[in-house]
Design a protein around this motif. Structure first.
Motif, short mmCIF file in Angstrom:
data_model
loop_
_atom_site.label_atom_id
_atom_site.label_comp_id
_atom_site.label_asym_id
_atom_site.label_seq_id
_atom_site.Cartn_x
_atom_site.Cartn_y
_atom_site.Cartn_z
N PRO A 192 -28.59 64.19 -31.57
CA PRO A 192 -29.89 64.37 -32.23
C PRO A 192 -30.89 63.27 -31.88
CG PRO A 192 -28.11 64.77 -33.79
CD PRO A 192 -27.47 64.19 -32.56
N LYS A 193 -30.39 62.08 -31.56
CA LYS A 193 -31.27 60.95 -31.26
C LYS A 193 -31.63 60.86 -29.78
CE LYS A 193 -28.80 58.23 -34.75
NZ LYS A 193 -27.80 57.16 -34.91
N ILE A 194 -30.61 61.04 -28.91
CA ILE A 194 -30.86 60.76 -27.49
C ILE A 194 -31.16 61.99 -26.65
CG2 ILE A 194 -29.43 58.67 -27.55
CD1 ILE A 194 -27.22 60.25 -26.12
N ALA A 195 -30.67 63.17 -27.09
CA ALA A 195 -30.88 64.38 -26.28
C ALA A 195 -30.68 65.63 -27.15
CB ALA A 195 -29.93 64.41 -25.09
N PRO A 196 -31.59 65.88 -28.07
CA PRO A 196 -31.41 67.01 -28.99
C PRO A 196 -31.39 68.37 -28.31
CG PRO A 196 -33.62 66.05 -29.21
CD PRO A 196 -32.82 65.12 -28.34
N ASP A 197 -31.89 68.44 -27.08
CA ASP A 197 -31.94 69.72 -26.37
C ASP A 197 -30.73 69.92 -25.45
OD1 ASP A 197 -32.78 67.62 -24.72
OD2 ASP A 197 -33.93 68.98 -23.42
N LYS A 198 -29.78 68.96 -25.46
CA LYS A 198 -28.61 69.07 -24.59
C LYS A 198 -27.35 69.25 -25.42
CE LYS A 198 -30.83 66.60 -20.84
NZ LYS A 198 -30.71 65.65 -19.73
N ARG A 199 -26.28 69.68 -24.76
CA ARG A 199 -25.05 70.01 -25.48
C ARG A 199 -23.85 69.33 -24.84
NH1 ARG A 199 -28.38 70.89 -28.36
NH2 ARG A 199 -29.05 72.81 -29.42
N VAL A 200 -22.90 68.92 -25.70
CA VAL A 200 -21.63 68.36 -25.25
C VAL A 200 -20.51 69.16 -25.93
CG1 VAL A 200 -20.15 66.32 -25.10
CG2 VAL A 200 -22.65 66.07 -25.00
N LEU A 201 -19.60 69.70 -25.12
CA LEU A 201 -18.49 70.50 -25.64
C LEU A 201 -17.17 69.84 -25.24
CD1 LEU A 201 -19.77 74.05 -24.56
CD2 LEU A 201 -20.14 72.91 -26.75
N GLY A 202 -16.10 70.17 -25.99
CA GLY A 202 -14.79 69.60 -25.70
C GLY A 202 -13.77 70.66 -25.35
N VAL A 203 -12.50 70.23 -25.26
CA VAL A 203 -11.43 71.17 -24.89
C VAL A 203 -10.52 71.52 -26.06
CG1 VAL A 203 -11.35 70.54 -22.45
CG2 VAL A 203 -9.99 69.23 -24.09
N ILE A 204 -10.69 70.82 -27.19
CA ILE A 204 -9.78 71.06 -28.31
C ILE A 204 -10.12 72.35 -29.05
CG2 ILE A 204 -8.99 70.19 -30.55
CD1 ILE A 204 -9.13 67.38 -29.38
N ARG A 205 -11.38 72.52 -29.40
CA ARG A 205 -11.75 73.71 -30.18
C ARG A 205 -11.45 75.03 -29.46
NH1 ARG A 205 -16.23 74.85 -34.60
NH2 ARG A 205 -15.99 77.10 -34.70
N PRO A 206 -11.83 75.17 -28.18
CA PRO A 206 -11.52 76.44 -27.49
C PRO A 206 -10.04 76.78 -27.53
CG PRO A 206 -12.98 75.11 -26.15
CD PRO A 206 -12.54 74.24 -27.28
N THR A 207 -9.20 75.74 -27.42
CA THR A 207 -7.76 75.97 -27.41
C THR A 207 -7.25 76.36 -28.79
OG1 THR A 207 -7.70 74.19 -25.77
CG2 THR A 207 -5.59 74.96 -26.61
#
Length: 276
Positions: free
Chosen positions: A89-104
């Motif tokens: 929210p502070k450095i790049a509110p328009d970008k996304r970071v996803l991980g590998v735990i939730r999909p699994t």
């Protein structure tokens, strides 16, 4: 302006995920970064993993990536939530970071009939309890049993994964897992290095147990995510390009990377101390 999908790992393991993502979604551009000079992350503190991961995420953003995949279980366990909730929210509110735990964890319960699932992972991932917590959200009736395998990543990184030393540790850890819970019918390999050990893992696992690797699951999840989020998908470049970076020696990276990615790569060096 369109950018690449960033794929991050502490070392080489994320290349097994990138390999499956590229197979599923070949049209996009990808940048891979392995933080090999500071690997492995598995035994480092939450604060250290968070600091390193955020530094790498910021580097991807400077390369123009609108989307970054943490193809690293330890980074996903120890850093993703804080980055998503506090930093983005502070450095790049328009970008996304996803991980590998939730999909699994969203799909693992679909494979188990006994409702007993085993997780093989690094010390850091096990200590975070991320898989136990996340699986319970989606499948509250499933019992998760974990086993830390601290020797598996060093075996792979030192090219000993096909040697007899690997047999000893793989047999030992699988035996310990099934001793804790004999009714396990599904085992999740919760580290992106572990697919390189799959032949030996199959050899020491009872034939009626399903073994799940993450690459294909994450690739399918990403395809679904991009379908549901056109505001991100339209910002992705589609020139079929792949660029590889490492924070360590490029010749050494290229030599090891082929085993994980399935083909030869030619990497570039990046010094994160120079802040991108």
């Amino acid at each position: 302006m369109q950018g690449s999908i960033g794929v991050f790992d502490s070392g080489y393991g994320g290349l097994t995920v990138l390999k499956e993502i590229v197979a599923k979604l070949p049209q996009y551009d990808y940048i891979y970064l392995g933080d090999n000079s500071r690997a492995p992350y598995g035994n480092r503190s939450f604060e250290t993993v968070y600091h390193y991961t955020l530094q790498c995420v910021e580097w991807f953003f400077k390369q123009g990536c609108p989307l970054v995949i943490l193809a690293c279980n330890t980074a996903s366990a120890k850093a993703l939530r804080t980055i998503q909730q506090n930093d983005l929210p502070k450095i790049a509110p328009d970008k996304r970071v996803l991980g590998v735990i939730r999909p699994t964890t969203e799909v693992v319960g679909e494979y188990s009939k006994t409702k007993k699932v085993g997780v093989l992972a690094t010390n850091g991932t096990v200590q975070s309890n991320s898989y136990v917590i996340e699986i319970e959200k989606f499948f509250p009736d499933i019992k998760v049993t974990q086993e830390a395998c601290p020797m598996w990543v060093p075996l792979v990184e030192n090219n000993e994964h096909e040697g007899h030393g690997a047999d000893f540790f793989i047999k030992k850890n699988i035996h310990q897992l099934l001793k804790k819970e004999p009714l396990i019918d599904t085992i999740l390999l919760a580290c992106t290095h572990y697919p390189l050990l799959i032949k030996k893992i199959i050899e020491y696992t009872p034939v009626d147990i399903t073994i799940l690797t993450q690459g294909e699951i994450v690739a399918n999840s990403l395809a679904d995510y991009l379908h549901r989020h056109p505001e991100i998908e339209t910002r992705l470049a589609k020139n079929n390009n792949r660029v590889f970076y490492t924070t360590d020696d490029t010749l050494d990276f290229d030599k090891h990377a082929a085993a994980f990615y399935g083909e030869q790569v030619s990497s570039n060096h990046v010094d994160l101390s120079e802040r991108g």
